[in-house]
Design a protein around this motif. Structure first.
Motif, PDB file in Angstrom:
ATOM      1  N   ILE A   8      -0.090   0.009   1.467  1.00  0.00           N
ATOM      2  CA  ILE A   8       0.465   1.092   2.280  1.00  0.00           C
ATOM      3  C   ILE A   8       1.393   0.478   3.317  1.00  0.00           C
ATOM      4  CG2 ILE A   8      -0.041   2.945   3.925  1.00  0.00           C
ATOM      5  CD1 ILE A   8      -2.763   3.266   2.628  1.00  0.00           C
ATOM      6  N   ILE A   9       2.613   1.010   3.436  1.00  0.00           N
ATOM      7  CA  ILE A   9       3.526   0.617   4.499  1.00  0.00           C
ATOM      8  C   ILE A   9       3.833   1.868   5.310  1.00  0.00           C
ATOM      9  CG2 ILE A   9       5.799  -0.289   5.074  1.00  0.00           C
ATOM     10  CD1 ILE A   9       5.721  -1.979   2.623  1.00  0.00           C
ATOM     11  N   LYS A  10       3.478   1.824   6.580  1.00  0.00           N
ATOM     12  CA  LYS A  10       3.599   3.016   7.411  1.00  0.00           C
ATOM     13  C   LYS A  10       4.033   2.622   8.819  1.00  0.00           C
ATOM     14  CE  LYS A  10       0.159   5.869   7.072  1.00  0.00           C
ATOM     15  NZ  LYS A  10      -1.196   6.435   7.307  1.00  0.00           N
ATOM     16  N   SER A  11       5.126   3.182   9.283  1.00  0.00           N
ATOM     17  CA  SER A  11       5.595   2.992  10.659  1.00  0.00           C
ATOM     18  C   SER A  11       5.707   1.516  11.039  1.00  0.00           C
ATOM     19  CB  SER A  11       4.667   3.716  11.636  1.00  0.00           C
ATOM     20  OG  SER A  11       4.586   5.091  11.341  1.00  0.00           O
ATOM     21  N   GLY A  12       6.152   0.708  10.101  1.00  0.00           N
ATOM     22  CA  GLY A  12       6.357  -0.704  10.400  1.00  0.00           C
ATOM     23  C   GLY A  12       5.115  -1.566  10.290  1.00  0.00           C
ATOM     24  N   PHE A  13       4.036  -1.033   9.743  1.00  0.00           N
ATOM     25  CA  PHE A  13       2.796  -1.786   9.567  1.00  0.00           C
ATOM     26  C   PHE A  13       2.431  -1.873   8.093  1.00  0.00           C
ATOM     27  CE2 PHE A  13       2.344  -0.425  13.971  1.00  0.00           C
ATOM     28  CZ  PHE A  13       1.793  -1.532  14.579  1.00  0.00           C
ATOM     29  N   LEU A  14       1.819  -2.990   7.727  1.00  0.00           N
ATOM     30  CA  LEU A  14       1.184  -3.120   6.415  1.00  0.00           C
ATOM     31  C   LEU A  14      -0.271  -2.688   6.570  1.00  0.00           C
ATOM     32  CD1 LEU A  14       2.457  -6.608   5.171  1.00  0.00           C
ATOM     33  CD2 LEU A  14       3.578  -4.380   4.986  1.00  0.00           C
ATOM     34  N   PRO A  22      -7.154   0.204   7.435  1.00  0.00           N
ATOM     35  CA  PRO A  22      -7.042  -0.955   8.336  1.00  0.00           C
ATOM     36  C   PRO A  22      -5.621  -1.527   8.329  1.00  0.00           C
ATOM     37  CG  PRO A  22      -8.867  -1.200   6.778  1.00  0.00           C
ATOM     38  CD  PRO A  22      -8.022  -0.096   6.285  1.00  0.00           C
ATOM     39  N   ILE A  23      -5.222  -2.078   9.462  1.00  0.00           N
ATOM     40  CA  ILE A  23      -3.933  -2.756   9.583  1.00  0.00           C
ATOM     41  C   ILE A  23      -4.093  -4.213   9.152  1.00  0.00           C
ATOM     42  CG2 ILE A  23      -2.205  -3.600  11.217  1.00  0.00           C
ATOM     43  CD1 ILE A  23      -2.623  -1.042  12.826  1.00  0.00           C
ATOM     44  N   LEU A  24      -3.227  -4.639   8.256  1.00  0.00           N
ATOM     45  CA  LEU A  24      -3.222  -6.026   7.787  1.00  0.00           C
ATOM     46  C   LEU A  24      -2.222  -6.878   8.571  1.00  0.00           C
ATOM     47  CD1 LEU A  24      -4.112  -8.140   5.604  1.00  0.00           C
ATOM     48  CD2 LEU A  24      -2.184  -7.319   4.226  1.00  0.00           C
ATOM     49  N   LYS A  47       6.362  -9.279  10.006  1.00  0.00           N
ATOM     50  CA  LYS A  47       5.621 -10.539   9.949  1.00  0.00           C
ATOM     51  C   LYS A  47       5.107 -10.801   8.536  1.00  0.00           C
ATOM     52  CE  LYS A  47       5.562 -12.164  14.207  1.00  0.00           C
ATOM     53  NZ  LYS A  47       6.037 -13.513  14.573  1.00  0.00           N
ATOM     54  N   GLY A  48       4.698  -9.750   7.863  1.00  0.00           N
ATOM     55  CA  GLY A  48       4.237  -9.913   6.494  1.00  0.00           C
ATOM     56  C   GLY A  48       5.318 -10.422   5.583  1.00  0.00           C
ATOM     57  N   LYS A  64       6.880  -1.159  -6.857  1.00  0.00           N
ATOM     58  CA  LYS A  64       5.939  -1.241  -5.738  1.00  0.00           C
ATOM     59  C   LYS A  64       4.678  -1.976  -6.173  1.00  0.00           C
ATOM     60  CE  LYS A  64       3.188   1.491  -2.522  1.00  0.00           C
ATOM     61  NZ  LYS A  64       2.686   2.827  -2.145  1.00  0.00           N
ATOM     62  N   PRO A  65       4.297  -3.042  -5.472  1.00  0.00           N
ATOM     63  CA  PRO A  65       3.083  -3.778  -5.860  1.00  0.00           C
ATOM     64  C   PRO A  65       1.836  -2.957  -5.559  1.00  0.00           C
ATOM     65  CG  PRO A  65       3.955  -4.637  -3.804  1.00  0.00           C
ATOM     66  CD  PRO A  65       4.962  -3.645  -4.302  1.00  0.00           C
ATOM     67  N   ALA A  66       0.794  -3.149  -6.376  1.00  0.00           N
ATOM     68  CA  ALA A  66      -0.468  -2.415  -6.158  1.00  0.00           C
ATOM     69  C   ALA A  66      -1.133  -2.861  -4.868  1.00  0.00           C
ATOM     70  CB  ALA A  66      -1.402  -2.626  -7.342  1.00  0.00           C
ATOM     71  N   HIS A  67      -0.964  -4.130  -4.519  1.00  0.00           N
ATOM     72  CA  HIS A  67      -1.575  -4.680  -3.311  1.00  0.00           C
ATOM     73  C   HIS A  67      -0.537  -5.512  -2.566  1.00  0.00           C
ATOM     74  CE1 HIS A  67      -5.385  -3.420  -5.064  1.00  0.00           C
ATOM     75  NE2 HIS A  67      -5.068  -4.090  -6.162  1.00  0.00           N
ATOM     76  N   HIS A  68      -0.692  -5.617  -1.280  1.00  0.00           N
ATOM     77  CA  HIS A  68       0.260  -6.395  -0.494  1.00  0.00           C
ATOM     78  C   HIS A  68       0.257  -7.852  -0.954  1.00  0.00           C
ATOM     79  CE1 HIS A  68       1.244  -3.201   2.246  1.00  0.00           C
ATOM     80  NE2 HIS A  68      -0.006  -3.031   2.606  1.00  0.00           N
ATOM     81  N   PRO A  69       1.423  -8.424  -1.208  1.00  0.00           N
ATOM     82  CA  PRO A  69       1.475  -9.849  -1.564  1.00  0.00           C
ATOM     83  C   PRO A  69       0.802 -10.738  -0.534  1.00  0.00           C
ATOM     84  CG  PRO A  69       3.585  -8.800  -2.006  1.00  0.00           C
ATOM     85  CD  PRO A  69       2.752  -7.774  -1.302  1.00  0.00           C
ATOM     86  N   LEU A  70       0.869 -10.354   0.740  1.00  0.00           N
ATOM     87  CA  LEU A  70       0.207 -11.136   1.776  1.00  0.00           C
ATOM     88  C   LEU A  70      -1.302 -11.186   1.556  1.00  0.00           C
ATOM     89  CD1 LEU A  70       0.230 -12.678   4.441  1.00  0.00           C
ATOM     90  CD2 LEU A  70       0.219 -10.475   5.642  1.00  0.00           C
TER      91      LEU A  70
END
Length: 582
Positions: free
Chosen positions: A198-204, A281-283, A288-289, A315-321
């Motif tokens: 999820i990418i929302k308002s500049g957050f992962l 949760p915020i990752l 930065k990610g 779009k990846p299923a999960h954040h690469p980070l």
């Protein structure tokens, strides 16, 4: 300069004495006369005593399983005076009572270690397996043919999250009973969705789904991480699939609350939580990610919040980070991760707490406390697990999915326990077709359904029925319900009480108020499916299903001793009942 040195000395002496016991909201500097006095005293002292000696002891440990424990710095001051309580009715010289940590029951300390190694149902099963193997239990596979004999000790797992262990008595005779303690390995938690990016308002953010009936507001503002099971395909060109456990010890996630300035009525109207919108949760921040991994080309723009704008399949299923963090823990490449089942976990370790060291503060007490006590009892019953005088089969069964109803292949509603009992009976009876051997065995067997109980809460005492209000440090709780939410009846309650009474072990009773709903356990499910006599019991606790729960250290010791007495005394107690249909 004199004032500055005196202030430093004053601050250090304060930290070692009264200011620790009586914290204030503001610091008041000492007077100039006080500073001069402190300076003169300092100059007159021997140089070896000029500096107060503080030592830092680190409790960094690594157990025999190779899993890490958090490092906890502990400050100790050899010149520190005993703290005193300052009350109008008590002289300042009175000392606060304290219980040395050495007096904490061994079972309680061992439970803390067990929970700290068992972040998920998978890790709890792995830790249990290691303890069983170390005690001489032989691991079986449900896919293979079993070889079982009197005097033998065995265990098997299913899905790496449920486990059954049993020990056959040397004096076992076909038709004799199986004495079972059942518990569960799972606890309420957020679990990662199949597509968690999820990418929302500049957050992962990480998309999660709620598992079980958790007190979800307690997960906010906690230091969180992930743990669970990962499916891998290691090797260049794609090797065989494997399942491995992962646990990221450092905090990588957080669910922040909304500031009161933006939610002025939260303290009067209550915290209104939407688990879909507010629990992710915020990752990391998106920028930065991207910068941390050089992922600008593969990640959507931080300002691009519309999923429809992503190219199909891009779009990846999960954040690469997140995948990189998992790969680092697993010592693999991120592209070798095929899939996973991950839970969000609180990284704060379980501890012994309370002014008198009488409590355990921990996540997952429900129901790892019951599981651990059952395991410890199985390993030590009869004197270090001796089976010389045992005529039945001792068993522990730990199920997954209890928190969501037990209706799965790895839950108590599945076939795992019935399958185990059937195979054990057939082997020990040499595949005899003797009439009713399974049914007779079941009627001679007994199940202790062990799940946590609700202790009386001092701030909400009206939530308990006055005559059935379990207290901490007062023994296991026998749970009864006329509507069969628990499987206890008069006979099964008596049998279990008598097992403990032979060792002078205390016990309590619980019935829910008529104007409140009642939870349930694996007891009614297994009792109905197997036709086995069952009693529902539990350790009293507070904050059930919170991210941090609480119970008494003495109750863990009592639970272990009662379970051990059950294994050792049940055959004798059961034989004392005559002419009773049960």
């Amino acid at each position: 300069n004199v004032t500055r040195v005196a202030l430093q000395m004053f601050n250090m002496s304060s930290l070692g004495s009264r200011f620790v016991a009586f914290p204030t909201t503001s610091f008041v500097a000492p007077s100039r006369s006080c500073c001069r006095s402190l300076w003169r005293g300092h100059a007159a002292r021997n140089a070896s005593h000029n500096t107060r000696a503080f030592s830092v002891a680190y409790t960094k440990t690594r157990d025999s399983y190779g899993l890490r424990s958090p490092t906890m710095p502990m400050l100790s001051n050899p010149n520190k005076k005993r703290l005193t309580a300052r009350f109008a009715s008590s002289p300042a010289s009175n000392k606060l009572p304290s219980t040395p940590l050495s007096r904490v029951p061994t079972a309680a300390n061992e439970l803390v270690e067990f929970i700290n190694e068992s972040w998920t149902s998978y890790h709890a099963t792995a830790t249990t397996s290691r303890m069983l193997a170390a005690a001489g239990f032989v691991q079986l596979s449900e896919r293979d043919e079993w070889s079982i004999a009197p005097g033998g000790k065995y265990f098997f797992t299913r899905n790496m999250s449920s486990i059954v262990a049993f020990a056959v008595g040397e004096k076992y005779v076909p038709g004799n009973g199986i004495h079972i303690i059942g518990a569960h390995t799972d606890s309420p938690c957020p679990k990662l969705k199949p597509v968690s990016s999820i990418i929302k308002s500049g957050f992962l953010e990480v998309g999660v789904q709620t598992y079980g009936g958790g007190l979800w507001h307690t997960w906010f503002d906690r230091d969180l991480s992930v743990a669970g099971k990962v499916v891998l395909r290691r090797g260049i060109g794609g090797g065989q699939l494997s399942q491995e456990l992962v646990q990221v010890d450092r905090p990588i996630l957080r669910i922040p609350t909304l500031a009161i300035h933006l939610d002025r009525n939260v303290n009067t109207e209550g915290f209104r939580l939407n688990v879909e919108s507010h629990l992710a949760p915020i990752l990391a921040t998106a920028i930065k990610g991207e910068l941390g991994l050089g992922l600008a080309a593969s990640c959507p723009s931080a300002h691009d919040e519309d999923p429809k704008s992503y190219e199909k399949g891009k779009k990846p299923a999960h954040h690469p980070l997140l995948l990189e963090i998992l790969a680092e823990e697993l010592d693999c490449d991120a592209d070798e991760i095929v899939d996973f089942e991950l839970e969000v976990c609180d990284v704060q370790p379980s501890v012994i707490g309370g002014a008198a060291h009488e409590f355990i503060y921990s996540g997952r007490l429900d129901n790892l406390a019951s599981a651990f006590c059952a395991l410890k009892a199985l390993l030590e019953a009869g004197g270090d697990g001796s089976l010389d005088e045992e005529s039945g089969v001792r068993m522990v069964a730990m199920f997954d999915n209890e928190e969501v109803g037990s209706g799965s292949a790895i839950g108590a509603g599945g076939t795992i326990l019935a399958d185990a009992i059937t195979r054990i009976i057939r082997i020990l009876c040499n595949n005899s077709h003797e009439e009713g051997i399974f049914e007779r065995t079941m009627r001679n067997s007994f199940l202790v359904s062990a799940d946590m109980a609700h202790a009386l809460h001092p701030n909400y005492a009206d939530k308990h029925e006055a005559n059935h209000a379990p207290k901490i440090h007062a023994g296991l709780v026998v749970k009864q319900n006329a509507n069969q939410r628990y499987a206890t009846n008069a006979v099964t309650a008596t049998l279990f009480r008598e097992c403990g009474a032979k060792n002078d072990i205390p016990i309590q009773d619980f019935v829910v108020r008529n104007d409140m709903g009642c939870g349930s356990t694996i007891g009614p499910i297994l009792s109905a499916n197997l036709g086995i006599r069952t009693v529902d019991v539990g350790v009293p606790q507070l904050s059930m299903h919170s991210v941090r729960e609480m119970c008494g250290t003495e109750d863990i010791d009592i639970c272990y001793r009662h379970f051990k007495a059950f294994y050792e005394n049940f055959a004798t107690v059961s034989s004392e009942f005559t002419d009773i249909d049960f």
